[in-house]
Write a protein that holds these residues in place. Structure first.
Motif, mmCIF file in Angstrom:
data_model
loop_
_atom_site.group_PDB
_atom_site.id
_atom_site.type_symbol
_atom_site.label_atom_id
_atom_site.label_comp_id
_atom_site.label_asym_id
_atom_site.label_seq_id
_atom_site.Cartn_x
_atom_site.Cartn_y
_atom_site.Cartn_z
ATOM 1 N N LYS A 1 0.870 -1.173 0.000
ATOM 2 C CA LYS A 1 0.000 0.000 0.000
ATOM 3 C C LYS A 1 0.907 1.223 0.000
ATOM 4 C CE LYS A 1 -3.806 -2.198 2.501
ATOM 5 N NZ LYS A 1 -4.658 -2.129 3.716
ATOM 6 N N ILE A 2 0.852 1.989 -1.077
ATOM 7 C CA ILE A 2 1.844 3.029 -1.334
ATOM 8 C C ILE A 2 1.225 4.409 -1.179
ATOM 9 C CG2 ILE A 2 3.422 3.978 -3.067
ATOM 10 C CD1 ILE A 2 3.347 1.138 -4.360
ATOM 11 N N ASN A 3 1.988 5.306 -0.526
ATOM 12 C CA ASN A 3 1.623 6.724 -0.462
ATOM 13 C C ASN A 3 2.669 7.484 -1.271
ATOM 14 O OD1 ASN A 3 2.046 9.558 1.192
ATOM 15 N ND2 ASN A 3 -0.103 8.942 1.021
ATOM 16 N N LEU A 4 2.207 8.120 -2.346
ATOM 17 C CA LEU A 4 3.105 8.824 -3.260
ATOM 18 C C LEU A 4 2.845 10.324 -3.169
ATOM 19 C CD1 LEU A 4 5.163 8.938 -5.587
ATOM 20 C CD2 LEU A 4 3.264 8.521 -7.155
ATOM 21 N N VAL A 5 3.840 11.069 -2.699
ATOM 22 C CA VAL A 5 3.738 12.525 -2.607
ATOM 23 C C VAL A 5 4.052 13.120 -3.972
ATOM 24 C CG1 VAL A 5 4.627 14.602 -1.502
ATOM 25 C CG2 VAL A 5 4.339 12.515 -0.162
ATOM 26 N N LEU A 6 3.091 13.841 -4.538
ATOM 27 C CA LEU A 6 3.256 14.388 -5.882
ATOM 28 C C LEU A 6 3.869 15.776 -5.868
ATOM 29 C CD1 LEU A 6 -0.162 13.226 -7.331
ATOM 30 C CD2 LEU A 6 2.068 12.168 -7.673
ATOM 31 N N GLU A 7 3.433 16.623 -4.952
ATOM 32 C CA GLU A 7 3.980 17.974 -4.865
ATOM 33 C C GLU A 7 3.794 18.491 -3.455
ATOM 34 O OE1 GLU A 7 1.933 20.780 -7.293
ATOM 35 O OE2 GLU A 7 -0.031 19.894 -6.956
ATOM 36 N N GLN A 8 4.529 19.543 -3.124
ATOM 37 C CA GLN A 8 4.497 20.122 -1.786
ATOM 38 C C GLN A 8 4.193 21.604 -1.870
ATOM 39 O OE1 GLN A 8 8.118 20.677 0.861
ATOM 40 N NE2 GLN A 8 7.208 18.877 1.826
#
Length: 362
Positions: free
Chosen positions: A278-285
């Motif tokens: 189960k992956i959490n992918l941060v796209l932008e900040q």
């Protein structure tokens, strides 16, 4: 005469009942009037008083725009070990489930006939070498022709090449570990016949592990080599991290997604190959975003609104919203840092309602 007295008594009883009933109902009305007046006075006092609320001071926060997706976990390297030469197994030199090093001998196949051929060829090489040397000396003395010398040299080189071929055949009777890793259960036994199609065992390298997942093509600009991801697996409560190292350049026409692969360190073998991630992918900040509790935002027909406190009075603000989490929502317009946002008693809020601030949250 007797009937007259009975009639008088009946009339008296009826009049008495009517008088009693009238007095009793009048008492009830007075009591109700007194009770209703007290209740109205109490409600009026509560309605007219300040509403107790908690407020939160609005400030900029760092917000990560992320997506949750699923992926699969694969070993860094995996291979089914097979022999390059068929023959009887003369030795197995590994334990099932053990760690082996690159180049380690795992299985040996019968090679005595090849060893004998190599020894015979080496004797012929020694003889051909002497013959070549002798002819070279005689050629310098012009005792033999150049053709005779070339024939001896060719014979010498041919035998050396034949010896190299036999050595290569012998080396193929040895199965070595192509890389370091953990070897699985073996499918062969000592003395058994090993064909080139027989799987000896599976060798896997599990440090690092590969995490493969698909993301919608609209997120392609946010993903590149070095992008960090976090994930968790069913067999552990820990959160693991990985770094993207490869992105498939083509979009899958069926799913409109791109395939991404990342590496995750696995020094303690906590991550199991073939598992589900189960992956959490941060796209932008976004370093300057205003996030408020979801319950503060009141949806309207055309927009949304919040209430702020100023001089112990409630004021309404129309706002625009964007990203949401389970507990918070981003405000893009309508609030600024330093505003006192009302976070409790929202159901009682109206413009210009007097407030009693109980707590200020930061």
């Amino acid at each position: 005469m007797k009937i007259r007295y009975i009639a008088y008594i009946a009339i008296a009883l009826i009049l008495g009942y009517l008088i009693f009933n009238k007095l009793h109902n009048a008492g009830k009305k007075d009591a109700a009037a007194q009770g209703g007046g007290g209740g109205a006075g109490g409600k009026g006092g509560k309605k007219g008083g300040p509403v107790p609320v908690n407020v939160q001071i609005v400030k900029d926060t760092v917000v990560n725009t992320a997506i949750d997706i699923t992926g699969s976990i694969d070993p860094n390297e995996q291979v089914n070990l097979v022999a390059q030469t068929a023959g009887n197994i003369t030795g197995i030199y590994f334990n099932e489930g053990s760690h082996v090093k690159k180049g380690q001998v795992l299985v040996k196949v019968y090679d005595q006939d090849l060893q004998a051929t190599l020894k015979q060829t080496e004797y012929q090489i020694a003889l051909a070498k002497e013959n070549e040397y002798r002819n070279r000396v005689l050629l310098q003395k012009e005792a033999v022709s150049k053709q005779e010398y070339d024939t001896s040299l060719s014979s010498y080189n041919t035998l050396k090449a034949q010896a190299d071929v036999v050595r290569a055949q012998i080396s193929r009777t040895v199965v070595r570990a192509p890389f370091s890793g953990v070897i699985g259960l073996r499918n062969v036994s000592p003395g058994g016949y090993l064909s080139t199609q027989t799987s000896i065992a599976t060798l896997v390298n599990t440090d690092p592990m590969k995490v493969t997942f698909n993301v919608p093509e609209r997120y392609r600009p946010f993903i590149k080599a070095g992008t960090k991801i976090t994930f968790n697996i069913a067999s552990s409560r820990k959160n693991f991290s990985a770094s993207v190292y490869a992105v498939d350049p083509a979009v899958d026409p069926a799913t409109r997604t791109i395939t991404v692969r990342a590496r995750a360190a696995n020094p303690n073998n906590e991550i199991t190959a073939g598992g589900f991630a189960k992956i959490n992918l941060v796209l932008e900040q976004s370093p300057r975003a205003i996030m408020v509790p979801t319950q503060c935002v009141v949806p309207d027909l055309k927009s949304s609104k919040v209430f702020i406190a100023r001089n112990d009075t409630a004021y309404v603000r129309n706002v625009k919203t964007d990203n949401r989490t389970d507990t918070q929502i981003e405000i893009t317009e309508g609030l600024k840092p330093g505003d006192s946002l009302i976070v409790s008693g929202i159901i009682q809020m109206r413009p210009k309602v007097p407030l009693k601030i109980i707590k200020v949250l930061h």
